[in-house]
Design an enzyme around this catalytic site. Structure first.
Site, PDB file in Angstrom:
ATOM      1  N   GLU A  76       7.412  -3.782  -3.103  1.00 14.34           N
ATOM      2  CA  GLU A  76       6.232  -4.466  -3.654  1.00 14.34           C
ATOM      3  C   GLU A  76       6.507  -5.958  -3.705  1.00 14.34           C
ATOM      4  O   GLU A  76       7.566  -6.387  -4.147  1.00 14.34           O
ATOM      5  CB  GLU A  76       5.931  -3.923  -5.053  1.00 14.34           C
ATOM      6  CG  GLU A  76       4.871  -4.660  -5.836  1.00 14.34           C
ATOM      7  CD  GLU A  76       3.537  -4.788  -5.110  1.00 14.34           C
ATOM      8  OE1 GLU A  76       3.027  -3.785  -4.597  1.00 14.34           O
ATOM      9  OE2 GLU A  76       3.002  -5.920  -5.058  1.00 14.34           O
TER      10      GLU A  76
ATOM     11  N   GLU B 197      -6.939   3.868  -5.086  1.00 16.57           N
ATOM     12  CA  GLU B 197      -7.834   4.950  -4.653  1.00 16.57           C
ATOM     13  C   GLU B 197      -8.699   5.420  -5.822  1.00 16.57           C
ATOM     14  O   GLU B 197      -9.903   5.639  -5.669  1.00 16.57           O
ATOM     15  CB  GLU B 197      -7.047   6.128  -4.074  1.00 16.57           C
ATOM     16  CG  GLU B 197      -7.994   7.268  -3.738  1.00 16.57           C
ATOM     17  CD  GLU B 197      -7.507   8.240  -2.701  1.00 16.57           C
ATOM     18  OE1 GLU B 197      -6.417   8.040  -2.148  1.00 16.57           O
ATOM     19  OE2 GLU B 197      -8.245   9.206  -2.442  1.00 16.57           O
TER      20      GLU B 197
ATOM     21  N   ASP C   5      -3.342  -4.791   1.870  1.00 12.93           N
ATOM     22  CA  ASP C   5      -4.313  -5.891   1.795  1.00 12.93           C
ATOM     23  C   ASP C   5      -5.044  -6.023   3.139  1.00 12.93           C
ATOM     24  O   ASP C   5      -4.406  -6.147   4.181  1.00 12.93           O
ATOM     25  CB  ASP C   5      -3.596  -7.202   1.459  1.00 12.93           C
ATOM     26  CG  ASP C   5      -3.096  -7.214   0.018  1.00 12.93           C
ATOM     27  OD1 ASP C   5      -3.450  -6.286  -0.741  1.00 12.93           O
ATOM     28  OD2 ASP C   5      -2.356  -8.139  -0.346  1.00 12.93           O
TER      29      ASP C   5
ATOM     30  N   ASP D 174      -9.948   1.419   2.337  1.00 10.74           N
ATOM     31  CA  ASP D 174     -11.393   1.468   2.093  1.00 10.74           C
ATOM     32  C   ASP D 174     -12.092   0.454   2.989  1.00 10.74           C
ATOM     33  O   ASP D 174     -13.312   0.295   2.889  1.00 10.74           O
ATOM     34  CB  ASP D 174     -11.697   1.112   0.633  1.00 10.74           C
ATOM     35  CG  ASP D 174     -11.335  -0.329   0.353  1.00 10.74           C
ATOM     36  OD1 ASP D 174     -10.197  -0.715   0.686  1.00 10.74           O
ATOM     37  OD2 ASP D 174     -12.185  -1.086  -0.159  1.00 10.74           O
TER      38      ASP D 174
ATOM     39  N   THR E 236      -3.335   7.075  -5.852  1.00 10.80           N
ATOM     40  CA  THR E 236      -2.893   5.695  -6.034  1.00 10.80           C
ATOM     41  C   THR E 236      -3.891   4.983  -6.954  1.00 10.80           C
ATOM     42  O   THR E 236      -5.052   5.380  -7.068  1.00 10.80           O
ATOM     43  CB  THR E 236      -2.764   4.918  -4.701  1.00 10.80           C
ATOM     44  OG1 THR E 236      -4.060   4.512  -4.262  1.00 10.80           O
ATOM     45  CG2 THR E 236      -2.053   5.732  -3.628  1.00 10.80           C
TER      46      THR E 236
ATOM     47  N   LYS F  30     -11.016 -11.930   6.199  1.00 15.61           N
ATOM     48  CA  LYS F  30     -11.508 -13.052   7.014  1.00 15.61           C
ATOM     49  C   LYS F  30     -10.842 -13.022   8.392  1.00 15.61           C
ATOM     50  O   LYS F  30      -9.623 -12.852   8.482  1.00 15.61           O
ATOM     51  CB  LYS F  30     -11.175 -14.383   6.339  1.00 15.61           C
ATOM     52  CG  LYS F  30     -12.009 -14.666   5.116  1.00 15.61           C
ATOM     53  CD  LYS F  30     -11.721 -16.051   4.581  1.00 15.61           C
ATOM     54  CE  LYS F  30     -12.464 -16.246   3.273  1.00 15.61           C
ATOM     55  NZ  LYS F  30     -11.928 -17.343   2.480  1.00 15.61           N
TER      56      LYS F  30
ATOM     57  N   GLU G 279       7.363   3.885   0.334  1.00 19.56           N
ATOM     58  CA  GLU G 279       5.979   3.407   0.150  1.00 19.56           C
ATOM     59  C   GLU G 279       5.972   1.882   0.188  1.00 19.56           C
ATOM     60  O   GLU G 279       6.769   1.223  -0.498  1.00 19.56           O
ATOM     61  CB  GLU G 279       5.367   3.887  -1.171  1.00 19.56           C
ATOM     62  CG  GLU G 279       3.878   3.478  -1.238  1.00 19.56           C
ATOM     63  CD  GLU G 279       3.173   3.806  -2.558  1.00 19.56           C
ATOM     64  OE1 GLU G 279       3.823   4.208  -3.520  1.00 19.56           O
ATOM     65  OE2 GLU G 279       1.939   3.607  -2.593  1.00 19.56           O
TER      66      GLU G 279
ATOM     67  N   ASP H  63       9.002  -8.657   0.786  1.00 20.76           N
ATOM     68  CA  ASP H  63       7.923  -8.489   1.754  1.00 20.76           C
ATOM     69  C   ASP H  63       8.169  -7.188   2.536  1.00 20.76           C
ATOM     70  O   ASP H  63       9.205  -7.038   3.196  1.00 20.76           O
ATOM     71  CB  ASP H  63       7.904  -9.685   2.697  1.00 20.76           C
ATOM     72  CG  ASP H  63       6.883  -9.501   3.799  1.00 20.76           C
ATOM     73  OD1 ASP H  63       5.684  -9.485   3.504  1.00 20.76           O
ATOM     74  OD2 ASP H  63       7.298  -9.325   4.956  1.00 20.76           O
TER      75      ASP H  63
HETATM   76  C1  LIG Z   1      -4.595  -3.207  -2.685  1.00 20.50           C
HETATM   77  S1  LIG Z   1      -3.062  -3.009  -3.452  1.00 20.50           S
HETATM   78  C2  LIG Z   1      -2.704  -1.280  -3.225  1.00 20.50           C
HETATM   79  C3  LIG Z   1      -1.596  -0.791  -4.124  1.00 20.50           C
HETATM   80  C4  LIG Z   1      -1.260   0.706  -3.994  1.00 20.50           C
HETATM   81  N1  LIG Z   1      -0.814   1.043  -2.678  1.00 20.50           N
HETATM   82  C5  LIG Z   1      -2.460   1.534  -4.371  1.00 20.50           C
HETATM   83  O1  LIG Z   1      -3.062   2.157  -3.477  1.00 20.50           O
HETATM   84  O2  LIG Z   1      -2.793   1.576  -5.552  1.00 20.50           O
HETATM   85  C6  LIG Z   1      -1.967  -3.766  -2.271  1.00 20.50           C
HETATM   86  C7  LIG Z   1      -0.568  -3.930  -2.817  1.00 20.50           C
HETATM   87  O3  LIG Z   1       0.285  -4.394  -1.783  1.00 20.50           O
HETATM   88  C8  LIG Z   1       1.082  -5.457  -2.289  1.00 20.50           C
HETATM   89  N2  LIG Z   1       1.453  -6.293  -1.144  1.00 20.50           N
HETATM   90  C9  LIG Z   1       0.660  -7.113  -0.446  1.00 20.50           C
HETATM   91  N3  LIG Z   1       1.346  -7.694   0.538  1.00 20.50           N
HETATM   92  C10 LIG Z   1       2.607  -7.199   0.466  1.00 20.50           C
HETATM   93  C11 LIG Z   1       3.792  -7.407   1.214  1.00 20.50           C
HETATM   94  N4  LIG Z   1       3.803  -8.240   2.250  1.00 20.50           N
HETATM   95  N5  LIG Z   1       4.906  -6.743   0.854  1.00 20.50           N
HETATM   96  C12 LIG Z   1       4.891  -5.895  -0.204  1.00 20.50           C
HETATM   97  N6  LIG Z   1       3.810  -5.658  -0.951  1.00 20.50           N
HETATM   98  C13 LIG Z   1       2.691  -6.297  -0.610  1.00 20.50           C
HETATM   99  C14 LIG Z   1       0.185  -6.155  -3.286  1.00 20.50           C
HETATM  100  O4  LIG Z   1       0.927  -6.942  -4.217  1.00 20.50           O
HETATM  101  C15 LIG Z   1      -0.493  -4.962  -3.950  1.00 20.50           C
HETATM  102  O5  LIG Z   1       0.283  -4.437  -4.994  1.00 20.50           O
END
Ligand SMILES: C[S@@+](CC[C@H](N)C(=O)[O-])C[C@H]1O[C@@H](n2cnc3c(N)ncnc32)[C@H](O)[C@@H]1O
Length: 209
Positions: free
Chosen positions: A63, A186, A113, A149, A183, A117, A38, A90
């Site tokens: 994460e 969600e 994410d 979403d 999640t 923009k 994941e 990353d």
């Molecule tokens: C909108 S949240 C969604 C979290 C989870 N998947 C959920 O549905 O509850 C996006 C997650 O991705 C992580 N994230 C963003 N860019 C990332 C990257 N380049 N590598 C790893 N994690 C990343 C953020 O820190 C955040 O925890």
């Protein structure tokens, strides 16, 4: 010969040790159970629930945010989950540089994410090169599961995988049709009444040489 790798718990200092090569995540667990990966696990609700209810499958979560990474690592340790590992890094980079070919059975990417923009769209995880990497790391018949979403990102993520000849689309659902997931985001987005898009793509079998 496969070199065993211990990525649990991964501290920030240990990460450079594994950054210069690709490794088979199956070696981390010392068994041949399938590995699901994941990306962007947030607070880890999905990953922990899956690891608890499916002990015959191994799970790895990546994460970026240290506080989420630590939170999930602590929760997993408290529950004594031996089939779960988390890595702070990353996600796109780890997939590209560190994950071995054909080593993953399911790739989960939920609510990445959206970088809404226009000038930031290029930072989105799901782009054509990512689909190429996903096809590389998934075993034949492996799955990519996606949710968002964000309407514009939904269009993009579906198109990216439709355009990749290594994948067949095996599921799509929008809004009320989308099966409920667990999640953290969600749950929050459903409470807010947002429209959720879900997709699944299956990695086609590789042609034998
Ligand atoms: C909108 S949240 C969604 C979290 C989870 N998947 C959920 O549905 O509850 C996006 C997650 O991705 C992580 N994230 C963003 N860019 C990332 C990257 N380049 N590598 C790893 N994690 C990343 C953020 O820190 C955040 O925890």
């Amino acid at each position: 010969m496969a070199v065993p790798v211990d990525i649990s718990p991964v501290t920030l200092e240990q990460i450079p040790l594994i950054q210069d090569r690709r490794f088979d995540l199956r070696d981390v667990f010392g068994n041949d159970a399938p590995v699901e990966l994941e990306l962007g696990i947030g607070k880890g609700r999905f990953l922990i629930q899956q690891a608890e209810t499916r002990p015959q499958t191994n799970f790895v979560g990546i994460e970026w945010a240290s506080r989420y990474y630590r939170l999930v690592a602590e929760r997993a340790a408290k529950r004594g989950l031996s089939n779960l590992r988390v890595l702070r890094d990353d996600a796109g980079k780890v997939v590209r540089d560190n994950v071995a070919d054909k080593s993953i059975s399911v790739l989960h990417v939920y609510f990445p994410d959206p970088w809404p923009k226009a000038k930031h769209n290029k930072r989105r995880l799901i782009q054509a090169p990512f689909a190429v990497e996903a096809a590389r790391i998934l075993r034949d018949g492996g799955l990519v599961r996606l949710a968002t979403d964000h309407e514009d990102y939904a269009v993009q993520m579906e198109q990216v995988f439709r355009d990749d000849p290594q994948f067949d689309q095996t599921f799509r659902a929008i809004g009320d049709e989308a099966p409920e997931g667990v999640t953290n985001w969600e749950v929050k987005f459903r409470r807010e009444g947002r429209t959720i898009h879900k997709f699944e793509f299956t990695r086609k079998p590789r042609e034998s040489a």
